[in-house]
Design an enzyme around this catalytic site. Sequence first.
Site, mmCIF file in Angstrom:
data_model
loop_
_atom_site.group_PDB
_atom_site.id
_atom_site.type_symbol
_atom_site.label_atom_id
_atom_site.label_comp_id
_atom_site.label_asym_id
_atom_site.label_seq_id
_atom_site.Cartn_x
_atom_site.Cartn_y
_atom_site.Cartn_z
ATOM 1 N N THR A 94 0.870 -1.179 0.000
ATOM 2 C CA THR A 94 0.000 0.000 0.000
ATOM 3 C C THR A 94 0.904 1.224 0.000
ATOM 4 O O THR A 94 1.639 1.446 0.966
ATOM 5 C CB THR A 94 -0.893 0.024 1.260
ATOM 6 O OG1 THR A 94 -1.641 -1.188 1.303
ATOM 7 C CG2 THR A 94 -1.854 1.196 1.218
ATOM 8 N N LYS A 169 -8.002 1.736 -3.120
ATOM 9 C CA LYS A 169 -7.702 1.288 -1.744
ATOM 10 C C LYS A 169 -7.801 2.461 -0.758
ATOM 11 O O LYS A 169 -8.448 2.355 0.290
ATOM 12 C CB LYS A 169 -6.300 0.666 -1.722
ATOM 13 C CG LYS A 169 -5.676 0.566 -0.360
ATOM 14 C CD LYS A 169 -5.616 -0.814 0.164
ATOM 15 C CE LYS A 169 -5.123 -0.803 1.607
ATOM 16 N NZ LYS A 169 -5.300 -2.033 2.288
ATOM 17 N N LYS A 244 -1.757 5.019 8.554
ATOM 18 C CA LYS A 244 -0.943 5.066 7.332
ATOM 19 C C LYS A 244 -1.825 5.318 6.103
ATOM 20 O O LYS A 244 -1.537 6.191 5.291
ATOM 21 C CB LYS A 244 -0.185 3.743 7.160
ATOM 22 C CG LYS A 244 0.524 3.643 5.826
ATOM 23 C CD LYS A 244 1.081 2.267 5.532
ATOM 24 C CE LYS A 244 1.532 2.201 4.073
ATOM 25 N NZ LYS A 244 2.128 0.921 3.693
HETATM 26 P P1 NAD Z 1 5.886 -6.147 7.266
HETATM 27 O O1 NAD Z 1 6.706 -5.042 7.847
HETATM 28 O O2 NAD Z 1 5.488 -7.289 8.118
HETATM 29 O O3 NAD Z 1 6.625 -6.739 5.969
HETATM 30 C C1 NAD Z 1 7.412 -5.975 5.082
HETATM 31 C C2 NAD Z 1 8.663 -6.802 4.792
HETATM 32 O O4 NAD Z 1 9.423 -6.144 3.781
HETATM 33 C C3 NAD Z 1 9.590 -6.946 6.004
HETATM 34 O O5 NAD Z 1 9.794 -8.330 6.282
HETATM 35 C C4 NAD Z 1 10.876 -6.249 5.580
HETATM 36 O O6 NAD Z 1 12.044 -6.858 6.084
HETATM 37 C C5 NAD Z 1 10.795 -6.389 4.067
HETATM 38 N N1 NAD Z 1 11.605 -5.425 3.329
HETATM 39 C C6 NAD Z 1 11.673 -4.085 3.458
HETATM 40 N N2 NAD Z 1 12.528 -3.562 2.548
HETATM 41 C C7 NAD Z 1 12.990 -4.612 1.823
HETATM 42 C C8 NAD Z 1 13.904 -4.727 0.744
HETATM 43 N N3 NAD Z 1 14.514 -3.660 0.205
HETATM 44 N N4 NAD Z 1 14.170 -5.960 0.249
HETATM 45 C C9 NAD Z 1 13.571 -7.059 0.789
HETATM 46 N N5 NAD Z 1 12.705 -7.017 1.807
HETATM 47 C C10 NAD Z 1 12.421 -5.795 2.326
HETATM 48 O O7 NAD Z 1 4.593 -5.423 6.648
HETATM 49 P P2 NAD Z 1 3.207 -6.132 6.225
HETATM 50 O O8 NAD Z 1 2.241 -6.055 7.348
HETATM 51 O O9 NAD Z 1 3.512 -7.417 5.574
HETATM 52 O O10 NAD Z 1 2.693 -5.060 5.144
HETATM 53 C C11 NAD Z 1 3.251 -5.002 3.837
HETATM 54 C C12 NAD Z 1 2.425 -4.038 3.013
HETATM 55 O O11 NAD Z 1 1.071 -4.488 2.972
HETATM 56 C C13 NAD Z 1 2.377 -2.612 3.567
HETATM 57 O O12 NAD Z 1 2.448 -1.709 2.496
HETATM 58 C C14 NAD Z 1 1.034 -2.551 4.276
HETATM 59 O O13 NAD Z 1 0.511 -1.248 4.337
HETATM 60 C C15 NAD Z 1 0.199 -3.457 3.386
HETATM 61 N N6 NAD Z 1 -0.957 -4.067 4.054
HETATM 62 C C16 NAD Z 1 -0.806 -4.647 5.277
HETATM 63 C C17 NAD Z 1 -1.913 -5.238 5.894
HETATM 64 C C18 NAD Z 1 -1.779 -5.899 7.241
HETATM 65 O O14 NAD Z 1 -2.811 -6.216 7.847
HETATM 66 N N7 NAD Z 1 -0.574 -6.151 7.743
HETATM 67 C C19 NAD Z 1 -3.162 -5.205 5.257
HETATM 68 C C20 NAD Z 1 -3.280 -4.646 3.982
HETATM 69 C C21 NAD Z 1 -2.164 -4.050 3.398
#
Ligand code: NAD
Length: 298
Positions: A94, A169, A244
């Site tokens: 997102t 979204k 966010k």
């Molecule tokens: P998270 O922090 O658990 O996962 C993100 C991952 O990306 C981490 O493991 C981090 O180490 C990795 N990362 C960051 N930079 C990187 C790079 N350069 N190379 C490789 N890996 C890298 O976050 P999440 O909860 O999985 O959310 C991910 C996305 O999904 C966000 O944009 C969030 O807004 C969206 N989202 C989350 C939810 C939710 O409920 N968690 C729901 C809908 C949307």
Amino acid sequence: MSRTVAFIGLGHMGGPMAANLVASGFRVRGHDLVTAALDAAAGAGVVPVGTAAEAVADADVVVTMLPAGRHVLDLYGDILAAARPGSLFVDCSTIDVADARQAHRLAGDAGMRALDAPVSGGVVGAEAGTLTFMVGGGEGEFDEARPLLEAMGRRAVHCGEAGAGQAAKICNNMILGVSMIAVSEAFVLGESLGLSHQALYDVASTASGQCWALSVNCPVPGPVPTSPANRDYRAGFAAALMAKDLGLAANAANAGGVRAELGLRAAELYAAYAESAGAAEDFSGIVRTIRGQEGEQP
Ligand code: NAD
């Protein structure tokens, strides 16, 4: 569609999404900066790869699930040159609509094709493979990505050209943030007038006040036994993520000169709430802030 996918970002969402691709027969080469995330994905059958560039080198599709727009744009800068020409880049993070459009441009300039495909459904939906994808980009790319999206979700909606998935979204979540505040204020007003939660629920949930924030995620305990209010506001949809998404909506409204007064105010209220008591708790816990009892039991 070929069945080799590079998956970058194996966190709370990306980990289970990649696992569902493996379960549907895709060959998934995964990368994350965090070793524990990579190890967990490997346990689900993802092939762990040491660098993102290496992961994309022999993939036909590159899926990213990263925290924010700067992560996506930085990563694209690093890996586009390493990918096969014509590969399809599907960003499920997102991020700002402007960043999503920039990601499309970067991919196009490098001879790749791209979709923005943010999700709703949270970690529970990611694990169960029941996410909804909101997709921006070309019709042909959308059709090509369908089998992949269907392996990770239940529904994929093509919303329009580049950035339209992110736009859908944040507009949806702006409705949700504003309506949760409205429902919470109504319950607190009702309390001050001696109205029971159940009575207000029974009226509003079958009248013109009906909405998801009331009838599914009811912010007070009792009327909807499955809502987070009944488990001390354990998420659910974390307040930090609502803050966010409302911030992204506010950026887009300000950039476009849109008078989204309630959306902007909701962004401020959720930013303050997430920073104080509620970052990890469900976004419906904002009712406690409105009541003036942050961090207390309802
Ligand atoms: P998270 O922090 O658990 O996962 C993100 C991952 O990306 C981490 O493991 C981090 O180490 C990795 N990362 C960051 N930079 C990187 C790079 N350069 N190379 C490789 N890996 C890298 O976050 P999440 O909860 O999985 O959310 C991910 C996305 O999904 C966000 O944009 C969030 O807004 C969206 N989202 C989350 C939810 C939710 O409920 N968690 C729901 C809908 C949307």
